[in-house]
Design a protein around this motif. Structure first.
Motif, short mmCIF file in Angstrom:
data_model
loop_
_atom_site.label_atom_id
_atom_site.label_comp_id
_atom_site.label_asym_id
_atom_site.label_seq_id
_atom_site.Cartn_x
_atom_site.Cartn_y
_atom_site.Cartn_z
N GLY A 175 59.37 32.41 -66.68
CA GLY A 175 59.32 32.37 -67.70
C GLY A 175 58.76 31.88 -69.15
N LEU A 176 59.19 32.40 -70.39
CA LEU A 176 58.37 31.34 -71.44
C LEU A 176 59.11 30.91 -72.32
CD1 LEU A 176 54.77 33.78 -72.10
CD2 LEU A 176 55.37 31.71 -70.70
N ALA A 177 58.89 29.40 -72.89
CA ALA A 177 59.42 29.37 -74.08
C ALA A 177 58.50 29.45 -75.36
CB ALA A 177 60.73 28.27 -73.90
N VAL A 178 58.66 29.26 -76.24
CA VAL A 178 57.93 29.27 -77.39
C VAL A 178 58.31 28.45 -78.62
CG1 VAL A 178 56.62 31.08 -76.49
CG2 VAL A 178 58.31 31.89 -78.35
N GLY A 179 58.16 27.56 -79.23
CA GLY A 179 58.37 27.15 -80.76
C GLY A 179 57.84 26.95 -81.67
N ALA A 180 58.08 25.35 -82.71
CA ALA A 180 57.97 25.04 -83.64
C ALA A 180 55.99 24.11 -83.01
CB ALA A 180 58.35 23.64 -83.99
N PHE A 181 54.88 24.32 -83.37
CA PHE A 181 54.18 24.29 -83.81
C PHE A 181 53.31 24.36 -82.27
CE2 PHE A 181 56.47 21.15 -86.17
CZ PHE A 181 55.73 20.93 -87.57
N SER A 182 53.01 25.80 -82.28
CA SER A 182 52.32 26.23 -81.07
C SER A 182 53.29 26.03 -80.36
CB SER A 182 51.39 26.49 -81.40
OG SER A 182 50.96 27.53 -82.29
N LEU A 183 54.36 25.38 -79.95
CA LEU A 183 55.04 24.74 -78.72
C LEU A 183 54.95 26.14 -77.29
CD1 LEU A 183 56.49 22.59 -76.74
CD2 LEU A 183 58.08 23.59 -77.75
N VAL A 184 54.06 26.32 -75.95
CA VAL A 184 54.43 26.92 -75.21
C VAL A 184 54.94 26.44 -74.15
CG1 VAL A 184 53.29 29.47 -73.78
CG2 VAL A 184 53.18 28.81 -76.43
N LEU A 185 56.29 26.48 -73.31
CA LEU A 185 56.34 26.19 -72.16
C LEU A 185 56.82 27.07 -71.06
CD1 LEU A 185 59.41 23.20 -73.49
CD2 LEU A 185 56.71 23.07 -72.29
N GLU A 186 55.85 27.00 -69.82
CA GLU A 186 55.82 28.04 -68.86
C GLU A 186 57.02 27.39 -67.72
OE1 GLU A 186 53.52 31.82 -66.81
OE2 GLU A 186 52.24 30.15 -67.84
N THR A 187 57.41 28.54 -66.73
CA THR A 187 58.27 28.30 -65.55
C THR A 187 58.15 29.12 -64.85
OG1 THR A 187 60.11 28.18 -64.72
CG2 THR A 187 60.63 29.06 -66.58
N ASN A 188 57.49 28.84 -63.35
CA ASN A 188 57.55 30.04 -62.34
C ASN A 188 59.12 29.88 -61.28
OD1 ASN A 188 55.00 31.19 -63.40
ND2 ASN A 188 53.83 29.37 -63.55
N ASP A 189 59.59 28.40 -61.32
CA ASP A 189 60.40 28.25 -60.40
C ASP A 189 61.86 28.57 -61.37
OD1 ASP A 189 60.09 26.27 -62.03
OD2 ASP A 189 59.64 25.03 -60.13
N GLY A 190 61.86 29.18 -62.32
CA GLY A 190 64.00 29.75 -62.09
C GLY A 190 63.61 28.39 -63.27
N GLY A 191 63.07 27.64 -63.74
CA GLY A 191 63.74 26.83 -64.93
C GLY A 191 63.50 25.48 -64.08
N GLU A 192 63.03 24.96 -62.94
CA GLU A 192 63.08 23.74 -62.34
C GLU A 192 62.11 23.05 -62.77
OE1 GLU A 192 64.93 22.48 -59.77
OE2 GLU A 192 66.34 24.06 -60.02
N ASP A 240 42.94 26.17 -81.53
CA ASP A 240 43.52 25.92 -82.50
C ASP A 240 44.30 25.98 -83.30
OD1 ASP A 240 43.18 22.94 -83.54
OD2 ASP A 240 41.82 23.01 -84.26
N TYR A 241 46.03 26.02 -82.33
CA TYR A 241 47.03 26.61 -83.20
C TYR A 241 48.10 25.79 -83.29
CZ TYR A 241 44.08 31.60 -82.73
OH TYR A 241 43.34 32.35 -82.64
N ASP A 242 48.07 25.71 -84.77
CA ASP A 242 49.56 25.15 -84.62
C ASP A 242 50.48 25.59 -85.53
OD1 ASP A 242 48.78 24.70 -87.35
OD2 ASP A 242 48.97 22.64 -87.22
N TYR A 243 50.98 26.99 -85.74
CA TYR A 243 51.02 27.90 -86.14
C TYR A 243 53.00 27.52 -85.79
CZ TYR A 243 47.76 30.34 -87.98
OH TYR A 243 46.38 30.60 -88.48
N HIS A 244 54.12 27.48 -86.21
CA HIS A 244 55.50 27.91 -85.35
C HIS A 244 55.12 29.54 -84.60
CE1 HIS A 244 56.50 24.60 -87.19
NE2 HIS A 244 56.78 24.92 -88.52
N LEU A 245 56.08 29.49 -83.09
CA LEU A 245 56.18 30.46 -82.41
C LEU A 245 57.74 30.94 -82.83
CD1 LEU A 245 53.73 29.47 -79.62
CD2 LEU A 245 52.70 30.41 -82.09
N ASN A 246 57.76 31.64 -83.93
CA ASN A 246 59.25 31.99 -84.25
C ASN A 246 60.14 32.73 -83.01
OD1 ASN A 246 59.29 30.29 -87.19
ND2 ASN A 246 58.18 32.06 -87.67
N ASP A 247 59.05 34.14 -82.74
CA ASP A 247 60.19 34.68 -81.49
C ASP A 247 59.25 35.36 -80.68
OD1 ASP A 247 62.38 35.63 -80.36
OD2 ASP A 247 62.86 36.85 -81.77
N ILE A 248 59.53 35.27 -79.43
CA ILE A 248 59.04 36.15 -78.20
C ILE A 248 59.72 37.48 -77.50
CG2 ILE A 248 59.64 34.44 -76.62
CD1 ILE A 248 57.10 35.17 -75.25
#
Length: 363
Positions: A169-186, A198-206
């Protein structure tokens, strides 16, 4: 200045840390973008919790049980098989097994931050996320939750979650935050939305289209697209210069994105071209759903509820009498929709004609 809902603000220097220092009811409205204030003027009225002796930013505080959990600010909803699960302020998570008629608060939620987004890859496994870069997980359909990620110091709220499997899964947020998990969130790894970009846009939804393409709705008319399950994204510029707050993949394979000042755009070619959709309003839209009938409903600020019966090519926008802000909507009991926002959960007709006839809205 704040201009959006809780996970759609445009103040570039606004910090999610404000969520921890504002404790009054008005603070929730400020965070939701329904009252515009200067962050600087707001901050000077409050004490920063990090300065309080003995304050532990990593301590787990559990959401408080409340009979009013479905009457407070709620910001997102998801359908997990036959169950609706909604999230909002104070770490509140509620669920309904009768299509929104009645609601039960989750038994244990290990956070009191405002939760802005929820996703369920299966009927039992789900994730919710929000301020302080907090992510919680359930494996029993939303009854109990555990905290799987938290970064108090990051000052980066999460605005959207996407899971294609319970593991990835992916989590997105403010200032181009992207977090990725490949182990169910562990574990979660932070990455760029576009490699080398070089992006710092707010990523408002996915969200995902029918063909599996993933889209991210962002600021300044930007949309990001992935055709490889989120491994990489391509930046797409739309004709609009403002912020998109969310989007929908439609049953016919096309895609809608929508956001500020009543702007809705429709693409039938995976984002290569975009057409502006008539909405006859300047009210901003934050949430949407396509019903089993094919009709599309959008909800937004100042009581906006927009109805489309032509596949998203046009909308009739009405205004709820309460003029409250709404950020999410789901198919409800027969002939009804369930909407979520500042006043919590509300049920109303799923078509404009009945809504107007019942005096729920004005046309």
């Amino acid at each position: 200045m704040l201009t959006g809902t809780i996970h759609h603000f445009s103040g570039r220097h606004f910090s999610s840390r404000m969520a921890r220092v504002m404790t009054s009811g008005i603070g929730a409205l400020v965070l939701s973008g329904l009252i515009a204030v200067s962050p600087a003027s707001a901050a000077k009225d409050y004490t920063v919790l990090e300065d309080v002796e003995g304050f532990d930013p990593n301590a787990i505080e559990y959401a408080t049980p409340s009979d009013l959990a479905d009457d407070n600010l709620l910001l997102d909803v998801v359908r997990a098989n036959g169950r609706l699960v909604a999230v909002g302020e104070f770490g509140h998570i509620i669920y309904s097994d009768d299509r929104g008629e009645t609601w039960t608060q989750a038994e244990t939620v290990p956070t009191q931050v405002t939760l802005t987004t929820v996703a369920f890859p299966t009927d039992k496994v789900g994730f919710a996320a929000g301020h302080d870069t907090t992510i919680v997980k359930t494996e029993d359909g939303g009854v109990t939750w555990e905290r799987v990620y938290h970064d108090f110091d990051a000052e980066t709220p999460i605005f959207g979650l996407y899971f294609d499997t319970p593991q990835h899964g992916l989590a997105v947020g403010a200032f181009s935050l992207v977090l990725e998990t490949n182990d169910g969130g562990e574990t979660w790894e932070q990455r760029d939305v576009v490699d080398g970009g070089d992006y710092d846009y707010h990523l408002n939804d996915i969200f995902q289209a029918k063909d599996g393409t993933i889209y991210i709705a962002a600021e300044f008319g930007n949309v990001f697209r992935s055709t490889d399950k989120g491994a990489s994204f391509q930046a797409i510029k739309t004709p609009y210069e403002g912020s998109f707050w969310s989007g929908l993949g439609l049953a016919d394979g096309s895609v809608l994105v929508y956001g500020m000042r009543g702007n809705v755009y429709h693409t039938v070619d995976a984002g290569e071209t975009w057409a502006k959709v008539p909405t006859d309003t300047k009210k901003s839209f934050g949430g949407g759903v396509q019903l089993d009938s094919g009709d599309i409903i959008l909800v937004g600020l100042n009581g906006a509820v927009a109805y489309s019966s032509d596949g998203g090519n046009s909308f009739l926008t009405t205004s709820r009498r309460d003029r409250e802000g709404y950020n999410a909507v789901a198919d409800g009991p027969d002939g009804k929709i369930v909407i979520f926002g500042v006043p919590g959960v509300k049920i109303m007709p799923d078509n404009a004609e009945d809504a107007i006839a019942k005096d729920d809205v004005s046309s």
